[in-house]
Write an enzyme that holds these catalytic residues in place. Structure first.
Site, mmCIF file in Angstrom:
data_model
loop_
_atom_site.group_PDB
_atom_site.id
_atom_site.type_symbol
_atom_site.label_atom_id
_atom_site.label_comp_id
_atom_site.label_asym_id
_atom_site.label_seq_id
_atom_site.Cartn_x
_atom_site.Cartn_y
_atom_site.Cartn_z
ATOM 1 N N HIS A 186 4.050 -1.907 0.183
ATOM 2 C CA HIS A 186 3.883 -0.557 0.140
ATOM 3 C C HIS A 186 2.810 0.022 -0.478
ATOM 4 O O HIS A 186 1.705 0.394 -0.150
ATOM 5 C CB HIS A 186 4.980 0.208 0.062
ATOM 6 N N GLU A 216 -0.907 1.149 0.585
ATOM 7 C CA GLU A 216 -1.151 2.613 -0.046
ATOM 8 C C GLU A 216 -1.607 2.190 -1.570
ATOM 9 O O GLU A 216 -1.954 3.271 -2.252
ATOM 10 C CB GLU A 216 0.138 3.683 0.049
ATOM 11 N N HIS A 248 5.349 1.375 8.791
ATOM 12 C CA HIS A 248 4.509 0.646 8.333
ATOM 13 C C HIS A 248 4.082 -0.716 8.878
ATOM 14 O O HIS A 248 2.853 -0.982 8.815
ATOM 15 C CB HIS A 248 4.622 0.570 6.616
HETATM 16 CO CO CO Z 1 5.461 5.136 3.002
#
Ligand code: CO
Length: 304
Positions: A186, A216, A248
């Site tokens: 993530h 991210e 995702h």
């Molecule tokens: Co997220």
């Protein structure tokens, strides 16, 4: 005969009084519920997913936790409010509690000792929010005696080494020499993002063409593309470093949109194969979370 009985009663009177007092005290204490019997429980906290079928990862985690802790009651909570509300609006909706709701229910059901295990990869924002909520319930008046929080997948140096080994073993069997494997997590602006480059270090010790990337945070897609170019990689496997293969995975990593990892690799002349499985579907990864529950259970025991 009567005199003897009187004398006996007189002699026994203090004892009888004492028994009476103790019995009375016992009744009073039971009536006020002071001496609660011990009741241990485990609360698994996931971010949650609204992608149909993605919860196979959660089901696998539940199976493994039940095997490791037979007889200990298990509860679930989803920490994402957006996901909970989205699921609640669906037809035949299943109810999902927030961590606070689940803990309040457990408190009401008479649980005394609870391990809260967040199913995060790193101790970032989601993990810390759940940990803070859990700690607020520990020692609450008329509530639970102890609530201990288990660590996320990556917590200690040995977790990093162990996870690197497990991930290397998870590499698809058809991968040939010169082909890379990219574990996509993530990522976050939280300082705990450093676990991703940390994991990269241990992965590289085992496999020079194994990389960590994040959606991210850092390492970024750009960072990974640079590594692939430098190593003249022509084919790569994209493996999620996320508990579930949710949004995702299906959009940011393996999606057909122009910004996905798959599309970006294609533009760079690299063929990619996307693995659509969360780490929760790997028994070897789940075993690390299970060991973290065990450590938290030992902490519960030690505090008694
Ligand atoms: Co997220």
């Amino acid at each position: 005969m009567r005199r003897l009985a009187d004398a006996t009663i007189k002699k026994l009177l203090p004892v009888l009084l004492l028994i009476g007092l103790l019995a009375g005290a016992g009744v009073a204490s039971a009536a006020h519920g002071d001496a609660k019997p011990e009741k241990k429980g485990i609360l698994l906290v996931a971010f949650g997913t609204s992608v149909a079928g993605a919860d196979v990862a959660y089901q696998n985690i539940e199976k493994k936790v039940k095997e490791a802790f037979p007889g200990v009651e298990l509860r679930w909570a989803y920490s994402s409010m957006i996901i909970r509300h989205k699921l609640a609006a669906e037809k035949n909706a299943e109810e999902h509690d927030s961590p606070a709701e689940a803990l309040a229910k457990m408190m009401d059901e008479g649980f005394t000792d609870v391990v809260v295990q967040p199913l995060q990869t790193i101790p970032g924002q989601e993990f810390n929010a759940t940990a803070e909520t859990a700690r607020a319930f520990s020692g609450m008046p008329k509530g639970m005696k102890r609530v201990v929080v288990g660590m996320p997948l990556l917590s200690t140096t040995s977790d990093l080494e162990r996870t690197a080994g497990v991930l290397t073993a998870m590499t698809p069997k058809e991968r040939a020499a010169g082909e890379a494997v990219i574990f996509v997590g993530h990522g976050t602006h939280h300082p705990a993002n450093v676990y991703y480059p940390g994991l990269q270090y241990y992965l590289q010790k085992k496999d020079k063409l194994a990389f960590v990337g994040t959606v991210e945070g850092s390492p970024t897609l750009k960072d990974v593309l640079a590594e692939l170019a430098q190593n003249k990689v022509k084919k790569a496997y994209l493996v999620p470093l996320l508990a579930v293969a949710g949004d995702h995975v299906h959009n940011d990593i393996a999606g057909d949109g122009p910004d996905s990892w798959k599309s970006s690799l294609t533009r760079a002349g690299i063929t990619s194969v996307s693995v659509l499985k969360g780490t929760g579907e790997s028994d070897a990864v789940v075993a690390i979370w299970v060991d973290h529950i065990k450590a938290a259970m030992e902490q519960l025991g030690a505090a008694q």
